[in-house]
Design a protein around this motif. Structure first.
Motif, mmCIF file in Angstrom:
data_model
loop_
_atom_site.group_PDB
_atom_site.id
_atom_site.type_symbol
_atom_site.label_atom_id
_atom_site.label_comp_id
_atom_site.label_asym_id
_atom_site.label_seq_id
_atom_site.Cartn_x
_atom_site.Cartn_y
_atom_site.Cartn_z
ATOM 1 N N ARG A 196 -90.454 185.954 -7.389
ATOM 2 C CA ARG A 196 -90.139 185.577 -8.764
ATOM 3 C C ARG A 196 -90.897 186.501 -9.705
ATOM 4 O O ARG A 196 -92.071 186.795 -9.505
ATOM 5 C CB ARG A 196 -90.503 184.123 -9.046
ATOM 6 C CG ARG A 196 -89.644 183.139 -8.260
ATOM 7 C CD ARG A 196 -89.806 181.712 -8.754
ATOM 8 N NE ARG A 196 -89.231 181.532 -10.085
ATOM 9 C CZ ARG A 196 -87.941 181.312 -10.320
ATOM 10 N NH1 ARG A 196 -87.082 181.264 -9.316
ATOM 11 N NH2 ARG A 196 -87.500 181.146 -11.550
ATOM 12 N N GLY A 197 -90.210 186.960 -10.735
ATOM 13 C CA GLY A 197 -90.820 187.870 -11.693
ATOM 14 C C GLY A 197 -90.778 189.322 -11.268
ATOM 15 O O GLY A 197 -91.280 190.182 -11.988
ATOM 16 N N TYR A 203 -85.566 185.570 -14.346
ATOM 17 C CA TYR A 203 -85.656 186.014 -15.750
ATOM 18 C C TYR A 203 -85.023 185.008 -16.706
ATOM 19 O O TYR A 203 -85.531 184.788 -17.806
ATOM 20 C CB TYR A 203 -84.978 187.372 -15.885
ATOM 21 C CG TYR A 203 -85.212 188.054 -17.213
ATOM 22 C CD1 TYR A 203 -86.445 188.621 -17.514
ATOM 23 C CD2 TYR A 203 -84.195 188.154 -18.162
ATOM 24 C CE1 TYR A 203 -86.659 189.269 -18.719
ATOM 25 C CE2 TYR A 203 -84.404 188.796 -19.367
ATOM 26 C CZ TYR A 203 -85.636 189.351 -19.648
ATOM 27 O OH TYR A 203 -85.848 189.978 -20.853
ATOM 28 N N ALA A 204 -83.923 184.381 -16.302
ATOM 29 C CA ALA A 204 -83.241 183.443 -17.192
ATOM 30 C C ALA A 204 -84.132 182.267 -17.569
ATOM 31 O O ALA A 204 -83.989 181.698 -18.656
ATOM 32 C CB ALA A 204 -81.954 182.940 -16.537
ATOM 33 N N GLY A 205 -85.060 181.907 -16.688
ATOM 34 C CA GLY A 205 -85.911 180.758 -16.949
ATOM 35 C C GLY A 205 -87.002 180.997 -17.971
ATOM 36 O O GLY A 205 -87.574 180.046 -18.506
ATOM 37 N N HIS A 206 -87.316 182.291 -18.236
ATOM 38 C CA HIS A 206 -88.375 182.583 -19.221
ATOM 39 C C HIS A 206 -88.001 183.792 -20.079
ATOM 40 O O HIS A 206 -88.868 184.527 -20.527
ATOM 41 C CB HIS A 206 -89.711 182.838 -18.510
ATOM 42 C CG HIS A 206 -89.675 183.950 -17.506
ATOM 43 N ND1 HIS A 206 -89.821 185.271 -17.860
ATOM 44 C CD2 HIS A 206 -89.479 183.942 -16.169
ATOM 45 C CE1 HIS A 206 -89.734 186.032 -16.783
ATOM 46 N NE2 HIS A 206 -89.530 185.246 -15.738
ATOM 47 N N ALA A 207 -86.717 183.979 -20.312
ATOM 48 C CA ALA A 207 -86.286 185.127 -21.114
ATOM 49 C C ALA A 207 -86.843 185.034 -22.531
ATOM 50 O O ALA A 207 -86.884 183.945 -23.112
ATOM 51 C CB ALA A 207 -84.762 185.191 -21.156
ATOM 52 N N PRO A 208 -87.291 186.154 -23.093
ATOM 53 C CA PRO A 208 -87.808 186.132 -24.464
ATOM 54 C C PRO A 208 -86.678 185.952 -25.470
ATOM 55 O O PRO A 208 -85.487 186.050 -25.122
ATOM 56 C CB PRO A 208 -88.443 187.523 -24.608
ATOM 57 C CG PRO A 208 -87.622 188.390 -23.692
ATOM 58 C CD PRO A 208 -87.271 187.504 -22.524
ATOM 59 N N GLY A 209 -87.060 185.698 -26.728
ATOM 60 C CA GLY A 209 -86.045 185.556 -27.761
ATOM 61 C C GLY A 209 -85.379 186.866 -28.112
ATOM 62 O O GLY A 209 -84.242 186.881 -28.590
#
Length: 316
Positions: free
Chosen positions: A124-125, A151-157
């Motif tokens: 992960r990551g 990435y979808a779980g912590h994608a930036p704005g």
């Protein structure tokens, strides 16, 4: 960015976590660049049955229904990612190789970028290179961007910066300008990073080894200054030389923003204007904690034919 010269992004989608990661990253690029987004689901072609030229109708119907369901799911997901529906097209494409199928779709839709997710077996990551990525990273006609697993779980704005892994080499001008153009399209500041590899073990303790390392760092700093000057004309380009006993250790000391993208070029042994992952670039892809953009050899805008930074050799 809009109009006939707007960036066309192609996202490879499958109804699983890697498909979600690809959509999350493609959405960031699409929103940031005002781009159009094509979502492709590559599925196996129907096999002939009951003699030459005939296929099993039920199997064909099943493949089509699965593809339609996956693409409907992707379109719904993109709505939740704030990608305007009028910018999105979807298409199913039959091919035995998912990566080669995406390359075909990229040519058909005029894509300037292919976005995919990591193979599911990776950490992960981090990015793991599966069959889809392997096919694209050894023959794509356009840049390929890979999203780390999860990435979808912590994608930036939003995307925040483009860091370019830079080594001086004879054909660097085109990829360097292509990366700069990509950063400009997304409105991202640029940073140039060179990784200097320190000899491992006892060799690193000898004075002569230390002197060689100091000269390598000094040369890397000078190469970065020349490359930043070559890009010139816009906002100042940040430069960084990072030292480590291997690419993963050297890259691990480089700070990364939540919205970072790391760019690297293909091997100089690659066919012209094709992606071909070399040994060093492959290690960078696997060690990166952020999305990675891999540029084809010889890539670049029309200006890439101009004189570039002094030539040399890279380790990749």
């Amino acid at each position: 960015m809009s109009g006939p010269n707007a960036l066309q992004v192609l996202a490879g989608y499958s109804p699983d976590d890697r498909g979600e990661d690809a959509l999350a990253l493609a959405a960031l690029v699409t929103r940031g660049a005002g781009a159009s987004l094509a979502v492709a689901h590559v599925h196996p072609p129907p096999w002939p049955a009951h003699g030459p030229g005939r296929v099993d109708a039920e199997w064909v119907a099943y493949l089509r229904s699965q593809a339609d369901e996956a693409l409907a799911q992707a379109a719904e997901r993109l709505g939740g990612l704030a990608v305007p529906r009028e910018r999105v097209t979807v298409r199913a494409h039959p091919h035995r190789g998912s990566g080669r199928g995406l390359a075909e779709v990229a040519r058909e839709v005029g894509a300037g970028l292919i976005v995919i997710g990591s193979a599911p077996r990776g950490r992960r990551g981090r990015i793991a290179i599966g069959s889809t990525a392997d096919q694209l990273l050894h023959g794509s006609p356009v840049p390929v961007m890979l999203a780390p697993r999860g990435y979808a779980g912590h994608a930036p704005g939003r995307l925040e910066r483009l860091t370019i892994a830079y080594w001086r080499r004879r054909d660097v001008a085109g990829p360097l300008l292509a990366a700069a153009e990509f950063a400009g399209t997304l409105g991202l500041p640029m940073r140039l990073v060179t990784l200097v590899l320190r000899p491992p073990g006892l060799a690193a303790r000898f004075q002569t080894a230390g002197g060689v390392l100091e000269r390598q760092v000094a040369q890397a700093d000078e190469d970065l200054r020349e490359a930043a000057g070559f890009l010139g004309g816009g906002a100042p380009v940040e430069r960084l030389t990072s030292v480590g006993t291997g690419i993963d250790k050297a890259l691990g000391t480089v700070d990364m923003l939540p919205g970072e993208v790391l760019a690297c070029h293909s091997s100089h042994d690659a066919p012209l204007r094709r992606v071909f992952l070399g040994e060093s670039s492959g290690k960078i892809v696997r060690a990166a904690p952020c999305p990675v953009l891999v540029l084809p050899r010889g890539a670049g805008p029309a200006a890439a034919g101009a004189a570039g930074p002094p030539g040399g050799e890279s380790p990749g």
